[in-house]
Write a protein that holds these residues in place. Structure first.
Motif, PDB file in Angstrom:
ATOM      1  N   GLU A  29       0.838  -1.206   0.000  1.00 24.75           N
ATOM      2  CA  GLU A  29       0.000   0.000   0.000  1.00 24.75           C
ATOM      3  C   GLU A  29       0.869   1.250   0.000  1.00 24.75           C
ATOM      4  N   CYS A  30       0.581   2.164  -0.938  1.00 23.15           N
ATOM      5  CA  CYS A  30       1.279   3.446  -1.029  1.00 23.15           C
ATOM      6  C   CYS A  30       0.233   4.549  -1.122  1.00 23.15           C
ATOM      7  N   ARG A  31       0.395   5.587  -0.354  1.00 21.23           N
ATOM      8  CA  ARG A  31      -0.508   6.741  -0.435  1.00 21.23           C
ATOM      9  C   ARG A  31       0.135   7.773  -1.349  1.00 21.23           C
ATOM     10  N   VAL A  32      -0.634   8.224  -2.336  1.00 23.04           N
ATOM     11  CA  VAL A  32      -0.127   9.204  -3.303  1.00 23.04           C
ATOM     12  C   VAL A  32      -1.006  10.449  -3.209  1.00 23.04           C
ATOM     13  N   GLU A  33      -0.379  11.574  -2.948  1.00 20.38           N
ATOM     14  CA  GLU A  33      -1.079  12.852  -2.805  1.00 20.38           C
ATOM     15  C   GLU A  33      -1.246  13.537  -4.157  1.00 20.38           C
ATOM     16  N   ASN A  34      -2.231  14.400  -4.237  1.00 22.69           N
ATOM     17  CA  ASN A  34      -2.408  15.328  -5.360  1.00 22.69           C
ATOM     18  C   ASN A  34      -2.641  14.639  -6.703  1.00 22.69           C
ATOM     19  N   LYS A  64       3.916  15.167 -11.309  1.00 19.62           N
ATOM     20  CA  LYS A  64       5.281  15.083 -11.828  1.00 19.62           C
ATOM     21  C   LYS A  64       6.201  14.545 -10.735  1.00 19.62           C
ATOM     22  N   GLY A  65       7.174  13.741 -11.142  1.00 18.05           N
ATOM     23  CA  GLY A  65       8.152  13.210 -10.200  1.00 18.05           C
ATOM     24  C   GLY A  65       7.720  11.937  -9.491  1.00 18.05           C
ATOM     25  N   ASP A  66       6.506  11.469  -9.732  1.00 12.67           N
ATOM     26  CA  ASP A  66       6.033  10.243  -9.094  1.00 12.67           C
ATOM     27  C   ASP A  66       6.735   9.046  -9.730  1.00 12.67           C
ATOM     28  N   ASN A  67       7.253   8.140  -8.899  1.00 16.99           N
ATOM     29  CA  ASN A  67       7.992   6.985  -9.400  1.00 16.99           C
ATOM     30  C   ASN A  67       7.301   5.652  -9.135  1.00 16.99           C
ATOM     31  N   HIS A  68       6.017   5.678  -8.773  1.00 17.74           N
ATOM     32  CA  HIS A  68       5.300   4.442  -8.510  1.00 17.74           C
ATOM     33  C   HIS A  68       4.964   3.721  -9.813  1.00 17.74           C
TER      34      HIS A  68
END
Length: 110
Positions: A29-34, A64-68
């Motif tokens: 589980e990963c929480r990703v904002e915005n 931008k910059g998200d690496n998931h």
């Protein structure tokens, strides 16, 4: 000012194989904002049905910059679970004025 929501992404990692040689996955589980969420248009829904046989319901825009890893993973928002489908539409960071540069489609996941 445009602002996205927090979503929960479940990244899958292959942990082995079953007796039929099918992969076994573990979800993290990963929480990703915005993350922006918008309904898919009628054209997008029909196109994905015709091309890949899946019904797109929403588009999500990734900051931008998200690496998931998003492809084929489960994501939760609006109290429901969704599966990321298709291929992303991605732009060049420097040429896109806002905070998002990648768009995926999601289908209902049950």
């Amino acid at each position: 000012m445009i602002r996205g929501i927090e979503v929960v992404l479940y990244e899958r990692k292959e942990t082995g194989r079953d007796e039929f040689n099918h992969p076994i996955y573990e979800e993290t589980e990963c929480r990703v904002e915005n993350v922006l969420v918008a309904p898919a248009s009628t054209v997008e829904i029909l196109d994905t049905m015709n091309l890949i046989g899946k019904k797109a319901v929403y588009n999500i825009a990734i900051p931008k910059g998200d690496n998931h890893t998003w492809k084929n993973n489960r994501v939760d928002f609006f109290g429901e679970s969704w599966r990321v489908i298709g291929l992303p539409q991605k732009g060049i960071d420097e040429n896109i004025p806002l905070e998002w540069n990648e768009k995926w489609m999601v289908e209902r996941y049950e």
